[in-house]
Design a protein around this motif. Structure first.
Motif, PDB file in Angstrom:
ATOM      1  N   HIS A  80       0.830  -1.206   0.000  1.00  7.20           N
ATOM      2  CA  HIS A  80       0.000   0.000   0.000  1.00  7.20           C
ATOM      3  C   HIS A  80       0.863   1.253   0.000  1.00  7.20           C
ATOM      4  CE1 HIS A  80      -3.847  -1.959   0.094  1.00  7.20           C
ATOM      5  NE2 HIS A  80      -3.475  -2.715   1.121  1.00  7.20           N
ATOM      6  N   LYS A  81       1.968   1.252   0.712  1.00  4.52           N
ATOM      7  CA  LYS A  81       2.866   2.408   0.731  1.00  4.52           C
ATOM      8  C   LYS A  81       3.447   2.635  -0.672  1.00  4.52           C
ATOM      9  CE  LYS A  81       7.056   4.240   2.908  1.00  4.52           C
ATOM     10  NZ  LYS A  81       7.418   4.938   1.738  1.00  4.52           N
ATOM     11  N   ARG A  82       3.880   1.571  -1.312  1.00  4.24           N
ATOM     12  CA  ARG A  82       4.444   1.719  -2.658  1.00  4.24           C
ATOM     13  C   ARG A  82       3.369   2.154  -3.659  1.00  4.24           C
ATOM     14  NH1 ARG A  82       9.019  -2.878  -3.806  1.00  4.24           N
ATOM     15  NH2 ARG A  82      10.258  -2.457  -1.960  1.00  4.24           N
ATOM     16  N   LEU A  83       2.162   1.654  -3.479  1.00  9.39           N
ATOM     17  CA  LEU A  83       1.059   2.046  -4.342  1.00  9.39           C
ATOM     18  C   LEU A  83       0.790   3.558  -4.218  1.00  9.39           C
ATOM     19  CD1 LEU A  83      -0.941   0.783  -6.327  1.00  9.39           C
ATOM     20  CD2 LEU A  83      -2.512   0.438  -4.416  1.00  9.39           C
ATOM     21  N   GLN A  84       0.795   4.040  -2.981  1.00  4.30           N
ATOM     22  CA  GLN A  84       0.598   5.490  -2.745  1.00  4.30           C
ATOM     23  C   GLN A  84       1.737   6.306  -3.342  1.00  4.30           C
ATOM     24  OE1 GLN A  84       0.180   5.657   1.525  1.00  4.30           O
ATOM     25  NE2 GLN A  84      -1.980   6.201   1.324  1.00  4.30           N
ATOM     26  N   ASP A  85       2.930   5.782  -3.253  1.00  5.43           N
ATOM     27  CA  ASP A  85       4.107   6.501  -3.770  1.00  5.43           C
ATOM     28  C   ASP A  85       4.202   6.438  -5.290  1.00  5.43           C
ATOM     29  OD1 ASP A  85       4.773   7.071  -1.155  1.00  5.43           O
ATOM     30  OD2 ASP A  85       6.323   5.520  -1.016  1.00  5.43           O
ATOM     31  N   GLY A  86       3.283   5.723  -5.917  1.00  4.05           N
ATOM     32  CA  GLY A  86       3.270   5.642  -7.368  1.00  4.05           C
ATOM     33  C   GLY A  86       4.321   4.702  -7.944  1.00  4.05           C
TER      34      GLY A  86
END
Length: 160
Positions: free
Chosen positions: A152-158
């Motif tokens: 989820h963190k990587r998803l938010q960071d694009g």
């Protein structure tokens, strides 16, 4: 993922392999290495390390993912994207990298002898060394499961 390989383990493997090859070929005294030859073997280890590093960097998805340190008594491979490599394969990668380095040092040792029979088997060991390096690469290609929070963190960071 950090993989540390003791140089003494590499040299011990070279000694065992040259002893076996010397006995099989009936030329033990000229082919077999001993612990007294570690200084000579140490001269042939850096080219093997450079070969492994170049090959892995060429074939890994992220070419800047690999750091390699040749320390006094050990060789350390550091793969920066630790989250993506499967830790369960750590032992497999370490073993295959150690065997690659040992076989490459062995090949150089056999070439030093200038015996026709040792040069003949050196080619076989060189080919086998690449099998070990490819085994390590294949194991590194098997990605571990990313924790949900990291995803989820990587998803938010694009990142995806």
């Amino acid at each position: 993922m950090n993989i540390t390989i003791k140089k003494s383990d590499i040299y011990a493997h070279v000694v065992a392999l040259t002893s076996r090859a010397g006995r099989i070929m009936g030329n033990y005294d000229k082919i077999a290495a001993s612990a007294d030859n570690e200084e000579i073997m140490n001269l042939h280890l850096p080219p093997a390390i450079v070969t492994a590093e170049a090959y892995l960097q060429e074939h890994l998805k992220a070419t800047n993912d690999l750091q390699l340190r040749d320390e006094n008594e050990q060789v350390v491979f550091r793969f920066k994207s630790e989250q993506t490599y499967s830790e369960r394969l750590h032992g497999l990668v370490a073993t295959n990298l150690r065997l690659f380095l040992a076989y490459r040092v062995l090949v150089d040792w056999l070439y030093l002898n200038h015996l026709p029979e040792s040069m003949e088997i050196a080619g076989n060991y060189r080919d086998e060394s690449m099998v070990f390096l490819n085994n390590a690469l294949n194991a590194l290609a098997q990605r571990g499961v990313m924790p949900e929070m990291e995803y989820h963190k990587r998803l938010q960071d694009g990142c995806f």
